[in-house]
Design a protein around this motif. Structure first.
Motif, PDB file in Angstrom:
ATOM      1  N   CYS A 350       0.743  -1.468   0.016  1.00 29.66           N
ATOM      2  CA  CYS A 350      -0.019  -0.131  -0.039  1.00 29.66           C
ATOM      3  C   CYS A 350       1.033   1.142  -0.148  1.00 29.66           C
ATOM      4  O   CYS A 350       2.087   1.195   0.100  1.00 29.66           O
ATOM      5  CB  CYS A 350      -0.926   0.024   1.110  1.00 29.66           C
ATOM      6  N   PRO A 351       0.344   2.464  -0.105  1.00 31.22           N
ATOM      7  CA  PRO A 351       1.329   3.662  -0.020  1.00 31.22           C
ATOM      8  C   PRO A 351       2.159   3.810   0.989  1.00 31.22           C
ATOM      9  O   PRO A 351       3.043   4.137   0.874  1.00 31.22           O
ATOM     10  CB  PRO A 351       0.120   4.741  -0.253  1.00 31.22           C
ATOM     11  N   CYS A 352       1.410   3.661   2.050  1.00 32.53           N
ATOM     12  CA  CYS A 352       2.203   3.825   3.403  1.00 32.53           C
ATOM     13  C   CYS A 352       3.370   2.467   3.818  1.00 32.53           C
ATOM     14  O   CYS A 352       4.123   2.594   4.457  1.00 32.53           O
ATOM     15  CB  CYS A 352       1.568   3.988   4.595  1.00 32.53           C
ATOM     16  N   GLY A 353       2.909   1.321   2.979  1.00 32.54           N
ATOM     17  CA  GLY A 353       3.783   0.138   3.220  1.00 32.54           C
ATOM     18  C   GLY A 353       3.309  -0.863   4.257  1.00 32.54           C
ATOM     19  O   GLY A 353       3.954  -1.849   4.397  1.00 32.54           O
ATOM     20  N   TYR A 354       2.547  -0.311   5.188  1.00 34.57           N
ATOM     21  CA  TYR A 354       2.174  -1.416   6.307  1.00 34.57           C
ATOM     22  C   TYR A 354       0.831  -2.083   6.217  1.00 34.57           C
ATOM     23  O   TYR A 354       0.556  -2.665   7.288  1.00 34.57           O
ATOM     24  CB  TYR A 354       2.191  -0.365   7.766  1.00 34.57           C
ATOM     25  N   LEU A 355       0.223  -2.253   5.244  1.00 35.30           N
ATOM     26  CA  LEU A 355      -0.861  -3.132   5.173  1.00 35.30           C
ATOM     27  C   LEU A 355      -0.278  -4.632   5.363  1.00 35.30           C
ATOM     28  O   LEU A 355       0.422  -5.006   4.908  1.00 35.30           O
ATOM     29  CB  LEU A 355      -1.516  -3.111   3.565  1.00 35.30           C
ATOM     30  N   GLY A 356      -1.227  -5.388   6.300  1.00 38.81           N
ATOM     31  CA  GLY A 356      -0.876  -6.695   6.572  1.00 38.81           C
ATOM     32  C   GLY A 356       0.130  -6.509   7.488  1.00 38.81           C
ATOM     33  O   GLY A 356       0.451  -7.920   7.963  1.00 38.81           O
ATOM     34  N   ASP A 357       0.881  -5.670   8.189  1.00 39.10           N
ATOM     35  CA  ASP A 357       1.694  -5.667   9.134  1.00 39.10           C
ATOM     36  C   ASP A 357       0.922  -5.851  10.458  1.00 39.10           C
ATOM     37  O   ASP A 357      -0.152  -5.412  10.860  1.00 39.10           O
ATOM     38  CB  ASP A 357       2.509  -4.219   9.170  1.00 39.10           C
ATOM     39  N   ASN A 358       1.473  -6.649  11.440  1.00 39.67           N
ATOM     40  CA  ASN A 358       0.934  -6.931  12.677  1.00 39.67           C
ATOM     41  C   ASN A 358       0.609  -5.900  13.757  1.00 39.67           C
ATOM     42  O   ASN A 358      -0.313  -6.002  14.572  1.00 39.67           O
ATOM     43  CB  ASN A 358       1.550  -8.073  13.227  1.00 39.67           C
ATOM     44  N   GLY A 359       1.460  -5.025  13.514  1.00 42.65           N
ATOM     45  CA  GLY A 359       1.547  -3.475  14.169  1.00 42.65           C
ATOM     46  C   GLY A 359       0.065  -3.025  13.964  1.00 42.65           C
ATOM     47  O   GLY A 359      -0.134  -1.951  14.761  1.00 42.65           O
ATOM     48  N   GLY A 360      -0.595  -3.164  12.944  1.00 41.93           N
ATOM     49  CA  GLY A 360      -1.744  -2.379  12.451  1.00 41.93           C
ATOM     50  C   GLY A 360      -1.502  -0.682  12.148  1.00 41.93           C
ATOM     51  O   GLY A 360      -2.326  -0.116  12.624  1.00 41.93           O
ATOM     52  N   ARG A 361      -0.231  -0.559  11.779  1.00 40.86           N
ATOM     53  CA  ARG A 361       0.054   0.960  11.560  1.00 40.86           C
ATOM     54  C   ARG A 361      -0.463   1.521  10.297  1.00 40.86           C
ATOM     55  O   ARG A 361      -0.506   2.568   9.858  1.00 40.86           O
ATOM     56  CB  ARG A 361       1.519   0.895  11.476  1.00 40.86           C
ATOM     57  N   CYS A 362      -1.015   0.669   9.373  1.00 35.92           N
ATOM     58  CA  CYS A 362      -1.661   1.051   8.057  1.00 35.92           C
ATOM     59  C   CYS A 362      -2.879   1.876   8.351  1.00 35.92           C
ATOM     60  O   CYS A 362      -3.712   1.492   8.937  1.00 35.92           O
ATOM     61  CB  CYS A 362      -2.017   0.059   7.052  1.00 35.92           C
ATOM     62  N   ARG A 363      -2.965   3.283   7.638  1.00 38.21           N
ATOM     63  CA  ARG A 363      -4.223   3.961   7.657  1.00 38.21           C
ATOM     64  C   ARG A 363      -4.390   4.281   6.369  1.00 38.21           C
ATOM     65  O   ARG A 363      -5.565   5.272   6.042  1.00 38.21           O
ATOM     66  CB  ARG A 363      -3.705   5.174   8.439  1.00 38.21           C
ATOM     67  N   CYS A 364      -4.121   3.542   5.262  1.00 40.76           N
ATOM     68  CA  CYS A 364      -4.522   3.635   3.947  1.00 40.76           C
ATOM     69  C   CYS A 364      -6.012   3.331   3.555  1.00 40.76           C
ATOM     70  O   CYS A 364      -6.414   2.518   4.147  1.00 40.76           O
ATOM     71  CB  CYS A 364      -3.516   3.040   2.801  1.00 40.76           C
ATOM     72  N   THR A 365      -6.694   4.210   2.856  1.00 42.30           N
ATOM     73  CA  THR A 365      -8.058   3.988   2.617  1.00 42.30           C
ATOM     74  C   THR A 365      -7.966   2.800   1.388  1.00 42.30           C
ATOM     75  O   THR A 365      -7.311   2.703   0.581  1.00 42.30           O
ATOM     76  CB  THR A 365      -8.937   5.083   2.064  1.00 42.30           C
ATOM     77  N   PRO A 366      -9.067   2.059   1.134  1.00 41.56           N
ATOM     78  CA  PRO A 366      -9.230   1.045   0.128  1.00 41.56           C
ATOM     79  C   PRO A 366      -8.997   1.891  -1.250  1.00 41.56           C
ATOM     80  O   PRO A 366      -8.298   1.332  -2.034  1.00 41.56           O
ATOM     81  CB  PRO A 366     -10.720   0.633   0.286  1.00 41.56           C
ATOM     82  N   ASP A 367      -9.460   3.007  -1.600  1.00 41.27           N
ATOM     83  CA  ASP A 367      -9.499   3.836  -2.827  1.00 41.27           C
ATOM     84  C   ASP A 367      -7.952   4.031  -2.745  1.00 41.27           C
ATOM     85  O   ASP A 367      -7.477   4.048  -3.916  1.00 41.27           O
ATOM     86  CB  ASP A 367     -10.131   5.184  -2.672  1.00 41.27           C
ATOM     87  N   GLN A 368      -7.300   4.582  -1.836  1.00 38.98           N
ATOM     88  CA  GLN A 368      -5.691   4.791  -2.111  1.00 38.98           C
ATOM     89  C   GLN A 368      -5.058   3.417  -2.300  1.00 38.98           C
ATOM     90  O   GLN A 368      -4.036   3.491  -3.152  1.00 38.98           O
ATOM     91  CB  GLN A 368      -5.326   5.400  -0.640  1.00 38.98           C
ATOM     92  N   ILE A 369      -5.380   2.437  -1.769  1.00 38.23           N
ATOM     93  CA  ILE A 369      -4.796   1.037  -2.091  1.00 38.23           C
ATOM     94  C   ILE A 369      -4.933   0.590  -3.420  1.00 38.23           C
ATOM     95  O   ILE A 369      -4.171   0.123  -4.362  1.00 38.23           O
ATOM     96  CB  ILE A 369      -5.082   0.174  -1.000  1.00 38.23           C
TER      97      ILE A 369
END
Length: 505
Positions: A350-369
């Motif tokens: 994803c744009p931030c890079g953290y989708l699927g990371d166990n830390g739950g840091r991703c805040r990207c919207t489905p549209d951004q992804i």
């Protein structure tokens, strides 16, 4: 004698065409005219040649000199004809004997002091000289490279004056190559797979990719080891044959950087930046030259941050991935370049890079992804055999001392070599290059495997191309296991490498 002919070679694409440098001295106003479709660097040779001849203590003839580069319709570029023109002038004016020039091809750029500078394309010229049965004079810096063409007599020259002295003496000493044609243990100096912590699935996918020559896409968060894994692929690839090594060296020889003889028998690893243009990847220019995909021929093309490449640039990879070659067409020229490279790509999920990371840091919207992943077209993804998710490494695993039993590249390479030999004995090619008819013969499925494949095609909406790519990967997994037939377990493992998205999200 007022007429002399010296043989040379023009570099056009990956070919090296014979050029006859004809020099004629006539009465008239002193001057040197170069004809035969020369470009600017060739026309400027008149000043370099004149200075070099006089600096070496010879007389530049005060006559009308015509130098014809035949055939006249073949483009000539660079300073590679300087030495041939100089020797032609000296032979035509009877300042050097012309007997040894028969059956001799000459390449080299002259400095004003008479020193010889290296030129591009010495190895392709040597291969063509070998076919013609001629000896070849090259600058000393190109001698080891030219000597890789076993069977050709190479004469190394570092100065015009010393070369003319050897011609006066009637003896041209053959160059003793400083590079052995024996396969080298170059993989010893490459990054080792034992350095990678964890990532069992990625290591397995890398082994499969190496064994069958498959393309691989790794998606995962920053710092998960994607680039580290890609850099270790050359260390597990099988060694090249001598013919393949000559082919790779000839391509590097015509590139702007030239071929370094110390890299003999090493598979190329190219990693262009994501700002690279389509021409940089495919090749081109007014005089077509090879691009990154050709420079990666028989080796690895690594594209890091794949979605950051311009989408139109990535689309140029589609045809070479299928055919293993690319045709660069210009208004007056067309060149065919080999491009049988192994594509390894890396990207964030994803744009931030953290989708699927166990830390739950991703805040990207489905549209951004969706927009981020949409930069890579479906047809291009469909052509990538293995697609995996590379998760972040567990902190505890990262901080503990390296395991003494970590599997090194040499051990993986042994399995890869055995699997590759099975493929070559069975079909004469890598599994990644098998055609549908060959897959029907070599990767025939039993009833259980066929049922699994039919179910997966419906569930994953696999295209016909994806179906064949899954079969190729399954055939490679079977070869690594030493199996003659492809089982349902091997098909199931191959299918797991087609769905990184679900694993990552």
């Amino acid at each position: 004698m007022s007429l002399a002919t010296v043989l040379s070679r023009a570099q056009n694409g990956l070919t090296s065409d014979l050029v006859r440098v004809e020099v004629h001295l006539a009465n008239g106003l002193p001057g040197l005219a170069i004809v035969g479709l020369p470009e600017a660097a060739v026309r400027e040779a008149k000043d370099r040649v004149k200075a070099a001849i006089t600096t070496c203590g010879y007389e530049f003839p005060q006559r009308r000199i015509t130098c014809n580069l035949a055939p006249a319709d073949l483009p000539k570029e660079g300073g590679r004809f300087d030495l041939a023109i100089a020797l032609g002038i000296l032979a035509a004016s009877a300042q050097i004997p012309s007997a040894l020039l028969d059956g001799l091809e000459v390449l080299g750029e002259l400095s004003l002091s008479g020193e010889l500078r290296p030129v591009r394309g010495a190895l392709p010229a040597a291969l063509q000289a070998r076919r013609a049965g001629h000896a070849l004079v090259v600058p000393a810096a190109n001698a080891d490279e030219a000597a890789l063409a076993a069977g050709v007599r190479v004469v190394a020259a570092d100065h015009l004056g010393r070369l003319c002295g050897a011609l006066h003496g009637g003896v041209l000493t053959e160059h003793e190559p400083g590079v052995s044609l024996a396969p080298s243990a170059s993989a010893v100096s490459l990054p080792d797979l034992a350095d990678v912590r964890g990532q069992a699935q990625a290591r397995r996918a890398l082994e499969i990719a190496a064994a069958g020559g498959h393309s691989l896409l790794m998606a995962g968060p920053p710092g998960s080891g994607k680039s580290m894994l890609a850099a270790r692929l050359p260390g597990v690839l099988p060694p090249m044959s001598e013919d393949e090594a000559i082919e790779v060296a000839a391509i590097a020889s015509v590139a702007s950087s030239g071929f370094d003889a110390r890299h003999w028998m090493q598979r190329p690893f190219r990693a262009p930046h994501h700002t690279a243009s389509g021409v940089a990847l495919v090749g081109g220019g007014s005089s077509p030259r090879p691009g990154e995909i050709t420079l990666a021929h028989r080796g690895v093309l690594f594209l890091d941050e794949l979605p950051e490449f311009d989408r139109r640039v990535l689309e140029v990879l589609r045809q070479p991935l299928e055919t293993g070659q690319v045709t660069v067409s210009r208004a007056a020229r067309q060149e065919d370049f080999p491009a049988r490279f192994q594509l390894i790509a890396a990207m964030n999920p994803c744009p931030c890079g953290y989708l699927g990371d166990n830390g739950g840091r991703c805040r990207c919207t489905p549209d951004q992804i969706a927009r981020y992943r949409g930069r890579i077209s479906g047809p291009l993804l469909d052509r990538i055999d293995l697609q995996i998710f590379v998760p972040a490494v567990d902190r505890a695993q990262l901080t503990r001392p390296a395991a003494s039993d970590a599997e090194p590249s040499a051990m993986v390479r042994e399995r890869v070599v055995v699997a590759r030999q099975r493929q070559l004995q069975r079909a004469g090619k890598r599994n990644a290059e098998l055609q549908p008819a060959e897959l029907d013969r070599d990767a025939a499925l039993d009833a259980a495997a066929r049922a699994l494949m039919e179910s997966a095609m419906s569930r994953l909406a696999l295209s016909a191309r994806s179906y064949h790519r899954v079969l190729r990967v399954a055939r490679t997994i079977a070869d690594l296991a030493g199996a003659d037939r492809v089982s349902s377990a091997q098909v199931a493992e191959a299918l797991r490498y087609r769905g990184w998205d679900s694993a990552g999200a």
